[in-house]
Scaffold this motif. Structure first.
Motif, PDB file in Angstrom:
ATOM      1  N   VAL A   1      33.024  23.593   4.594  1.00  0.00           N
ATOM      2  CA  VAL A   1      34.004  23.108   5.561  1.00  0.00           C
ATOM      3  C   VAL A   1      34.352  24.238   6.505  1.00  0.00           C
ATOM      4  O   VAL A   1      34.390  24.071   7.693  1.00  0.00           O
ATOM      5  CB  VAL A   1      35.276  22.582   4.849  1.00  0.00           C
ATOM      6  N   GLY A   2      34.616  25.373   5.971  1.00  0.00           N
ATOM      7  CA  GLY A   2      34.981  26.538   6.748  1.00  0.00           C
ATOM      8  C   GLY A   2      35.277  27.676   5.797  1.00  0.00           C
ATOM      9  O   GLY A   2      35.425  27.476   4.587  1.00  0.00           O
TER      10      GLY A   2
ATOM     11  N   ASP B   1      40.209  25.401  10.040  1.00  0.00           N
ATOM     12  CA  ASP B   1      39.612  24.295   9.284  1.00  0.00           C
ATOM     13  C   ASP B   1      40.456  23.025   9.382  1.00  0.00           C
ATOM     14  O   ASP B   1      40.718  22.348   8.386  1.00  0.00           O
ATOM     15  CB  ASP B   1      39.400  24.677   7.821  1.00  0.00           C
TER      16      ASP B   1
ATOM     17  N   THR C   1      38.582  27.385   3.727  1.00  0.00           N
ATOM     18  CA  THR C   1      38.534  26.254   2.794  1.00  0.00           C
ATOM     19  C   THR C   1      37.646  26.591   1.603  1.00  0.00           C
ATOM     20  O   THR C   1      38.021  26.348   0.454  1.00  0.00           O
ATOM     21  CB  THR C   1      38.030  24.979   3.498  1.00  0.00           C
TER      22      THR C   1
END
Length: 77
Positions: free
Chosen positions: A4-5, A49, A8
């Motif tokens: 996701v990032g 995110d 995250t």
């Protein structure tokens, strides 16, 4: 783990370490989260995110407090 990032993924790793009772590794991941958040704040970012930076800060600090790794407050200092 779905990418996701950076924060995250780091957050999810910290939660996995907490679940497995590996507190030192969890602290390392939460420290990394704090570094990511400090850099984002310094650069004026408000979202990471798809969530507000302030929400991430709250999540990380609450988890650190829940782990009981912060020293007790000493009013004399």
């Amino acid at each position: 783990m779905k990418k996701v990032g950076k924060i995250t993924n780091t957050w999810k790793k910290a939660l996995q370490f907490i679940k497995s009772k590996d507190v030192p590794s969890a602290i390392d991941q939460l420290d990394t989260c704090l570094l990511i958040l400090a850099k984002a704040t310094d650069e004026g970012e408000t979202m990471i995110d798809n969530l507000k930076v302030d929400l991430w800060k709250m999540r990380v600090w609450v988890k650190i407090e829940d782990l009981g790794v912060l020293p007790e407050y000493d009013a004399k200092l």
